[in-house]
Design an enzyme around this catalytic site. Structure first.
Site, PDB file in Angstrom:
ATOM      1  N   ASP A  37       0.886  -1.154   0.000  1.00  0.00           N
ATOM      2  CA  ASP A  37       0.000   0.000   0.000  1.00  0.00           C
ATOM      3  C   ASP A  37       0.929   1.211   0.000  1.00  0.00           C
ATOM      4  O   ASP A  37       1.690   1.415   0.949  1.00  0.00           O
ATOM      5  CB  ASP A  37      -0.875  -0.023   1.253  1.00  0.00           C
ATOM      6  CG  ASP A  37      -1.750   1.218   1.405  1.00  0.00           C
ATOM      7  OD1 ASP A  37      -1.500   2.229   0.718  1.00  0.00           O
ATOM      8  OD2 ASP A  37      -2.669   1.178   2.241  1.00  0.00           O
ATOM      9  N   VAL A  38       0.888   2.008  -1.044  1.00  0.00           N
ATOM     10  CA  VAL A  38       1.870   3.091  -1.191  1.00  0.00           C
ATOM     11  C   VAL A  38       1.766   4.147  -0.101  1.00  0.00           C
ATOM     12  O   VAL A  38       2.699   4.937   0.096  1.00  0.00           O
ATOM     13  CB  VAL A  38       1.782   3.773  -2.576  1.00  0.00           C
ATOM     14  CG1 VAL A  38       2.214   2.816  -3.663  1.00  0.00           C
ATOM     15  CG2 VAL A  38       0.373   4.312  -2.838  1.00  0.00           C
ATOM     16  N   LYS A  68      -3.645  14.852  -9.130  1.00  0.00           N
ATOM     17  CA  LYS A  68      -2.651  14.791 -10.203  1.00  0.00           C
ATOM     18  C   LYS A  68      -1.984  16.149 -10.415  1.00  0.00           C
ATOM     19  O   LYS A  68      -0.795  16.222 -10.757  1.00  0.00           O
ATOM     20  CB  LYS A  68      -3.303  14.302 -11.501  1.00  0.00           C
ATOM     21  CG  LYS A  68      -3.820  12.865 -11.420  1.00  0.00           C
ATOM     22  CD  LYS A  68      -2.704  11.881 -11.079  1.00  0.00           C
ATOM     23  CE  LYS A  68      -3.177  10.442 -11.134  1.00  0.00           C
ATOM     24  NZ  LYS A  68      -2.087   9.468 -10.885  1.00  0.00           N
ATOM     25  N   TYR A 107      -9.704  13.895  -8.472  1.00  0.00           N
ATOM     26  CA  TYR A 107      -8.651  13.269  -9.274  1.00  0.00           C
ATOM     27  C   TYR A 107      -7.717  14.326  -9.863  1.00  0.00           C
ATOM     28  O   TYR A 107      -6.487  14.202  -9.788  1.00  0.00           O
ATOM     29  CB  TYR A 107      -9.292  12.438 -10.385  1.00  0.00           C
ATOM     30  CG  TYR A 107      -8.307  11.675 -11.234  1.00  0.00           C
ATOM     31  CD1 TYR A 107      -7.609  10.589 -10.722  1.00  0.00           C
ATOM     32  CD2 TYR A 107      -8.079  12.044 -12.568  1.00  0.00           C
ATOM     33  CE1 TYR A 107      -6.708   9.879 -11.507  1.00  0.00           C
ATOM     34  CE2 TYR A 107      -7.190  11.341 -13.353  1.00  0.00           C
ATOM     35  CZ  TYR A 107      -6.505  10.258 -12.826  1.00  0.00           C
ATOM     36  OH  TYR A 107      -5.603   9.561 -13.604  1.00  0.00           O
ATOM     37  N   PHE A 159      -5.259   5.940 -22.366  1.00  0.00           N
ATOM     38  CA  PHE A 159      -4.514   4.727 -22.647  1.00  0.00           C
ATOM     39  C   PHE A 159      -5.399   3.498 -22.448  1.00  0.00           C
ATOM     40  O   PHE A 159      -6.325   3.512 -21.635  1.00  0.00           O
ATOM     41  CB  PHE A 159      -3.288   4.623 -21.733  1.00  0.00           C
ATOM     42  CG  PHE A 159      -2.081   5.328 -22.281  1.00  0.00           C
ATOM     43  CD1 PHE A 159      -1.006   4.617 -22.800  1.00  0.00           C
ATOM     44  CD2 PHE A 159      -2.026   6.719 -22.301  1.00  0.00           C
ATOM     45  CE1 PHE A 159       0.089   5.271 -23.329  1.00  0.00           C
ATOM     46  CE2 PHE A 159      -0.927   7.380 -22.821  1.00  0.00           C
ATOM     47  CZ  PHE A 159       0.137   6.651 -23.345  1.00  0.00           C
ATOM     48  N   CYS A 186       3.177   4.380 -10.327  1.00  0.00           N
ATOM     49  CA  CYS A 186       2.011   4.272 -11.207  1.00  0.00           C
ATOM     50  C   CYS A 186       0.731   3.985 -10.429  1.00  0.00           C
ATOM     51  O   CYS A 186      -0.348   3.937 -11.015  1.00  0.00           O
ATOM     52  CB  CYS A 186       2.225   3.167 -12.236  1.00  0.00           C
ATOM     53  SG  CYS A 186       3.613   3.427 -13.357  1.00  0.00           S
TER      54      CYS A 186
END
Length: 256
Positions: free
Chosen positions: A61-62, A167, A163, A196, A88
């Site tokens: 878990d980052v 970012k 979001y 993507f 990522c």
């Protein structure tokens, strides 16, 4: 070639992170797949598909200092100290600032920033500490940090307040982190991808995917995650790339 690259890649059991791991391994480097414990099966399949002893999985878990430290320790015990950290991992939600059901959930907003922004910085601060112990190369460099933002940082759409904010913060920290770490010879770069073909979009009907791809000026298609991995390799191998955000979007600008 990345034969001297020892990398930690978060969010790498699928999507852009997976493509990054595949690129690093195919170019001769070593990688630690960092993803949630629930992604262990996917990570094991990547390792099996690659057929390489140069890739390991670390449940992570980052936002957890202990988990990120454990991943860095795993790299060090198997390959040596990490000299490339690629973030990522991230989550996305959709909610208007004020919708029919009331104001945006503060808990949701905070959670998106916690994972996307705080999680990224957690990796930066801990990985750079390990890099500081390495011997510098001919350019006086010891490592590179590569973060993932999004074109939503610039072109955030309706319902993307949380979001886009998360970012945008990653975009904003790129230069000061690069300046902070310059004294130890560690570069910091950020990639801001557009549309993507990640698992999220791959689950949409093919016709919808095609229509989304046609919105991109050139090439008129969705991005291939392998192209993200290609840019990661370019950043790692080009010592003059530092303190900058690269849009990887085919010239696309999101409408409201």
């Amino acid at each position: 070639m990345l034969k001297n690259t020892i990398s930690l890649v978060t969010g790498s059991a699928s999507g852009l992170g997976r493509a990054t791991v595949e690129r690093i391994i195919s170019s001769g480097g070593k990688a630690i797949i960092c993803d949630l414990p629930s992604q262990a099966e996917l990570a094991d399949k990547i390792i099996s598909d690659l057929g390489s002893d140069n890739v390991k999985f670390s449940p992570c878990d980052v936002t957890s200092p202990d988990d990120v430290t454990a991943a860095l320790d795993l790299a060090e015990s198997n390959f040596g100290a990490v000299n490339a950290a690629i973030s990522c991992a991230g989550i996305a939600t959709a909610s208007k600032t004020l919708g029919r059901k009331g104001p945006h959930s503060l808990e949701m907003f905070s959670n998106v920033l916690q994972v996307n922004t705080t999680g990224t910085f957690n990796v930066i601060r801990l990985a750079s500490e390990r890099m500081s112990t390495l011997e510098p190369d001919a350019n006086g460099q010891r490592g590179v940090i590569i973060n993932t933002a999004s074109i939503a940082a610039y072109d955030g759409q309706v319902g993307q307040a949380a979001y886009a904010a998360s970012k945008g913060a990653i975009v904003g920290l790129t230069l000061p982190v690069a300046r902070d770490l310059s004294s130890i010879g560690v570069r910091c770069m950020t990639i801001a991808p557009g549309l993507f073909l990640t698992p999220l979009l791959a689950g949409l009907p093919e016709k919808v995917q095609e229509e989304m791809g046609k919105q991109i000026p050139c090439p008129r298609r969705l991005g291939d995650p392998a192209e993200f991995g290609q840019l990661v390799e370019s950043i790692i191998t080009n010592p003059m790339l530092n303190g900058e955000v690269i849009r990887l979007d085919g010239g696309y600008r999101m409408p409201p």
